[in-house]
Design a protein around this motif. Sequence first.
Motif, PDB file in Angstrom:
ATOM      1  N   MET A   1       0.831  -1.183   0.000  1.00  0.00           N
ATOM      2  CA  MET A   1       0.000   0.000   0.000  1.00  0.00           C
ATOM      3  C   MET A   1       0.874   1.244   0.000  1.00  0.00           C
TER       4      MET A   1
ATOM      5  N   GLN B   1     -10.076   7.214  -2.803  1.00  0.00           N
ATOM      6  CA  GLN B   1      -9.067   6.577  -3.638  1.00  0.00           C
ATOM      7  C   GLN B   1      -8.263   5.550  -2.849  1.00  0.00           C
ATOM      8  N   GLU B   2      -7.937   5.884  -1.594  1.00  0.00           N
ATOM      9  CA  GLU B   2      -7.190   4.957  -0.741  1.00  0.00           C
ATOM     10  C   GLU B   2      -7.998   3.702  -0.454  1.00  0.00           C
ATOM     11  N   GLN B   3      -9.327   3.858  -0.271  1.00  0.00           N
ATOM     12  CA  GLN B   3     -10.184   2.703  -0.017  1.00  0.00           C
ATOM     13  C   GLN B   3     -10.240   1.783  -1.235  1.00  0.00           C
ATOM     14  N   LYS B   4     -10.299   2.365  -2.415  1.00  0.00           N
ATOM     15  CA  LYS B   4     -10.294   1.563  -3.640  1.00  0.00           C
ATOM     16  C   LYS B   4      -8.983   0.788  -3.769  1.00  0.00           C
ATOM     17  N   LYS B   5      -7.891   1.445  -3.395  1.00  0.00           N
ATOM     18  CA  LYS B   5      -6.579   0.791  -3.477  1.00  0.00           C
ATOM     19  C   LYS B   5      -6.508  -0.406  -2.522  1.00  0.00           C
ATOM     20  N   TYR B   6      -7.090  -0.230  -1.321  1.00  0.00           N
ATOM     21  CA  TYR B   6      -7.073  -1.326  -0.360  1.00  0.00           C
ATOM     22  C   TYR B   6      -7.975  -2.475  -0.809  1.00  0.00           C
ATOM     23  N   GLN B   7      -9.115  -2.151  -1.397  1.00  0.00           N
ATOM     24  CA  GLN B   7     -10.008  -3.189  -1.906  1.00  0.00           C
ATOM     25  C   GLN B   7      -9.335  -3.979  -3.029  1.00  0.00           C
ATOM     26  N   LYS B   8      -8.533  -3.296  -3.819  1.00  0.00           N
ATOM     27  CA  LYS B   8      -7.764  -3.978  -4.867  1.00  0.00           C
ATOM     28  C   LYS B   8      -6.738  -4.914  -4.235  1.00  0.00           C
ATOM     29  N   TYR B   9      -6.115  -4.439  -3.156  1.00  0.00           N
ATOM     30  CA  TYR B   9      -5.149  -5.273  -2.423  1.00  0.00           C
ATOM     31  C   TYR B   9      -5.833  -6.526  -1.868  1.00  0.00           C
TER      32      TYR B   9
ATOM     33  N   PRO C   1      -0.503   5.016   4.473  1.00  0.00           N
ATOM     34  CA  PRO C   1      -1.173   5.842   3.465  1.00  0.00           C
ATOM     35  C   PRO C   1      -1.558   7.204   4.017  1.00  0.00           C
TER      36      PRO C   1
END
Length: 292
Positions: free
Chosen positions: A1, A255-263, A112
């Motif tokens: 992240m 945007q950070e939440q989307k990145k974590y969901q992708k992770y 993040p």
Amino acid sequence: MGAALHYLGEVSVLNIRIKFQKSGAMKFIGHLDMMRYFQKAIRRAGIDIAYTGGYSPHQVMSFAAPLGVGITSDGEYFDIEVTSTKSSQESLEALNQVMVEGISILEYRRLPDMAKTSMSLVAAADYLIYEKPGYKPFFASQEELSRKIQEFYQGQKEIIITKQTKKNLIEMDLKRLIYQMEAVSLDKSSLDPAPPAGFGISLRACTGSSDNVKPELVLEAFCNFLNLSYNPLRFQTHRQEVYAKTEDIPVKGEQEQKKYQKYLKQLREACEKEQKAFPEFLPLGELGEDIP
């Protein structure tokens, strides 16, 4: 992240999560004194920590889960904000140079931009519990301890105890707040004091602001179930790790939440490929990344 600078007033700051170890005589130092100690140690180490504004500025620092007096640990966390930083390795070395005996810094990781505090994320913790030297062991072998734990934990649908709160006595079911409990070998551990019996209890329990189970409560209930005399001085508790729920999104920005969901999606795919169970919990330090 990933992580990025954000702003506190006109000063750019970076979120940092620090993991440390507490052992030896330092286990007798309480939480408030530990906070004061780290405030001074951070300054001595030259960490460029951010301060709040106003007439009485103080360091931006928050701890994950306060550790009880007398408990040792390999998995304590606190978060800070800094206005600039060196690499993780350089920061670790600077901090460890000013640590007293019994405190070691293990991780210095970037978070993040919109990271939630470790205190708000804490969901569980791992403990090792064992009998101290000088006491006749309750159990003759690891196998006997394992059988008794199965009777206590797996053999009961509910584990009802009475807990004293600040206002009154309440009844609670420990069973739903214990995620794992088993007998384990401690022969190769570096615990201090060394477990004389060579085995002990591994416990994963709910930890957090809403539901929080102290390991002493579980231990007392276990002893009462077996009609053993519970003496808290007989046992040593060692916290191994503190966790967040994997599904709990540890950031606030869209945007950070989307990145974590992708992770999370990538983690699920990796677990399926390797035929492993998807982890219910993640160590708090895993939510950050080392600074090169």
